[in-house]
Enzyme design. Structure first.
Site, PDB file in Angstrom:
ATOM      1  N   LYS A 180      29.969  43.457  48.796  1.00 54.22           N
ATOM      2  CA  LYS A 180      30.145  44.820  48.288  1.00 54.22           C
ATOM      3  C   LYS A 180      29.366  44.988  46.991  1.00 54.22           C
ATOM      4  CE  LYS A 180      33.072  47.037  45.601  1.00 54.22           C
ATOM      5  NZ  LYS A 180      32.199  48.141  45.067  1.00 54.22           N
ATOM      6  N   GLU A 254      34.035  35.629  37.694  1.00 55.99           N
ATOM      7  CA  GLU A 254      33.140  35.556  36.538  1.00 55.99           C
ATOM      8  C   GLU A 254      33.351  36.843  35.778  1.00 55.99           C
ATOM      9  OE1 GLU A 254      30.826  36.135  33.962  1.00 55.99           O
ATOM     10  OE2 GLU A 254      29.119  36.359  35.310  1.00 55.99           O
ATOM     11  N   CYS A 288      27.226  39.944  30.328  1.00 55.64           N
ATOM     12  CA  CYS A 288      28.525  39.316  30.058  1.00 55.64           C
ATOM     13  C   CYS A 288      28.408  38.223  29.005  1.00 55.64           C
ATOM     14  CB  CYS A 288      29.133  38.763  31.350  1.00 55.64           C
ATOM     15  SG  CYS A 288      28.058  37.633  32.241  1.00 55.64           S
ATOM     16  N   GLU A 385      34.968  43.170  24.020  1.00 58.39           N
ATOM     17  CA  GLU A 385      33.671  43.237  24.687  1.00 58.39           C
ATOM     18  C   GLU A 385      33.229  44.699  24.786  1.00 58.39           C
ATOM     19  OE1 GLU A 385      31.499  41.203  28.477  1.00 58.39           O
ATOM     20  OE2 GLU A 385      33.399  42.191  28.893  1.00 58.39           O
TER      21      GLU A 385
END
Length: 481
Positions: A180, A254, A288, A385
């Site tokens: 996906k 992750e 990331c 973040e």
């Protein structure tokens, strides 16, 4: 008709289908805010059929010799190469990546398929390794076997790359796949279905479903699947983990990061500027592993910050198709709103903005590359973040203080160290809690590397032999001598 439109955007059992989902994805060029494509979405029934197709294809695919699977992987790499100009342009339009960054992404995906082709070729030779058991009354053999059909969910910040990191080791191991792509950047990943048809990949080995959260939910609930691998935000990752936990499925996650870059007083200043700017402004900070916290020794703090501000003033932020472009736009309107909210938080807190801190005028999701100096560790600017080109800095006077600052985070994905003393750099690396650490180099990730983090940065590792092992189960056979 728009050449990017993909009404047949669901790939099941080796054939394209019209997506039967109720929604239609409106794909936006972030540099212009204009729609560039409309893509049909996959219905829940189609997701289940894709999972069933992967399950039917699993036994014959996993039963092929590793060398045969390797040939298909190399064909994927060559298929990407043959589409290079179109895929690079597509990345520039759909993701807002400058040409150099889009080219790097494509090269990474190609190298990943070639690397796992190498591992697949060697795989059969390592099977049935003997183990010593007790006093010799029994003997043992160890096999590494594919775990089954798997669901792969990838993010919007690195189309082609994160999907290659999952598809290539899964197929090499003998797993079959339902992929996906992100609903924001689905176009590049659809090329994998085109390549699968072109190279004659057996039907059902690779399936692609498109859509947003409802498609991801259907995928994580699809009963034929035996593992879910997800890359994305912690909020979405927790939902994937909960869905998998309901059936006791293994997951690989992750997730996020708030990575530190430590610069010691004896560091080469030019190298430090290169590592800091690349670590936070590459892909507009939507990485990331972005080193968004600069921890710099007090003796060179002023000099380094002055050099960084000078570098930022010389950066060109604009259309990826401009003759010179150092940083493109943020990829989505939602990400733009998120970054603007952090700019507002910084203003409310009275953060010392060295440069930037605002959205750029005009159309497109452009923001200024930003540096905040001497940020309080309690501030969201330091601890959360942001996923944008926003750097927070603090000074340190001792290595113990630098390590404490680097480790004071719920994340542990990555870190960088710039130092003139290799032994000192390695001592720092041993004590920083992160899954991947760069010393005296900008961030570069090879297919042979391990990728993944500690703490809230996820579960498991991708890339290298560890990525292959994540799609294998260990079978031990014990027999009488």
């Amino acid at each position: 008709m728009n050449p990017f439109d993909r009404n047949e955007s669901t790939f099941i059992n080796g054939a394209w289908e019209v997506g039967l989902g109720a929604a239609v994805l409106d794909v936006i060029d972030p540099a212009t805010e204009r729609s560039v494509a409309r893509v049909g979405t996959t219905s829940s029934e189609q997701v289940n059929r894709a999972a069933a197709a992967a399950a039917r294809a699993f036994e014959p695919w996993s039963g092929l010799p590793g060398e045969t699977r390797a040939r298909y992987l190399r064909d994927f790499a060559r298929g990407l190469e043959s589409r290079a100009p179109d895929l690079i342009t597509l990345q520039m339009i759909n993701s807002g990546k400058p040409r150099l960054e889009a080219s790097i992404d494509l090269a990474d995906a190609i190298a990943t398929f070639d690397y796992y082709a190498d591992l697949a070729e060697q795989m059969d030779r390592g099977q049935d390794a003997e183990t010593i058991l007790g006093e010799g009354a029994h003997k043992g053999r160890v096999r590494h076997e594919a775990i089954g059909p798997v669901g792969l969910i990838v993010p919007w910040n690195f189309p082609l790359v994160t999907s290659a990191w999952k598809i290539a080791p899964a197929l090499a191991a003998g797993c079959t796949v339902v992929l996906k792509p992100s609903e924001f950047t689905p176009l590049a990943e659809l090329s994998y279905g085109d390549i699968a048809k072109e190279i004659g990949l057996p039907a059902g080995v690779l399936n692609i479903v498109t859509g947003a959260a409802e498609v991801g939910k259907a995928l994580t609930s699809a009963r034929p699947l035996r593992k879910i691998s997800f890359t994305g935000s912690n909020a979405a990752g927790s939902k994937v983990m909960a869905a998998a936990a309901a059936r006791g499925l293994p997951v690989a996650l992750e997730l996020g990061g708030k990575s530190a870059i430590v610069v010691t007083e004896d560091a080469d200043l030019d190298l430090a500027v290169e590592c800091v700017t690349a670590g936070i402004f590459f892909n507009a900070g939507q990485v990331c592993s972005a080193t968004s916290r600069l921890i710099v020794h007090g003796k060179i703090e002023s000099k380094l910050l002055e050099a960084l501000a000078e570098r930022v003033r010389g950066m060109t932020v604009g259309s990826p198709f401009a003759e010179t472009c150092d940083m493109g736009p943020l990829t989505t309107s939602a990400q733009l709103r998120k970054v603007e909210a952090y700019f507002a938080t910084a203003r409310d807190e009275g953060c010392d903005c060295l440069i930037g801190g605002h959205r750029l005028d005009g159309c497109g999701y452009f923001v200024a590359p930003t540096i905040y100096r001497d940020v309080d560790p309690a501030s969201p600017i330091w601890s959360e973040e942001i996923f944008g080109p926003v750097l927070a800095t603090r000074r340190f006077d001792s290595d113990a203080e630098a390590i404490a600052l680097a480790n004071d985070s719920e994340f542990g994905l990555a870190a960088s160290i710039v130092s003139g003393d290799p032994d000192r750099a390695n001592r720092l690396a041993r004590r920083i809690e992160a899954g991947h650490i760069w010393i005296n180099t900008p961030q570069i990730v090879y297919p042979q590397s391990a990728w993944g983090g500690f703490k809230s940065s996820g579960i498991g590792r991708e890339l290298g032999p560890w990525g292959l092992a994540s799609y294998q189960g260990v079978k031990h056979v014990t027999s009488a001598s």
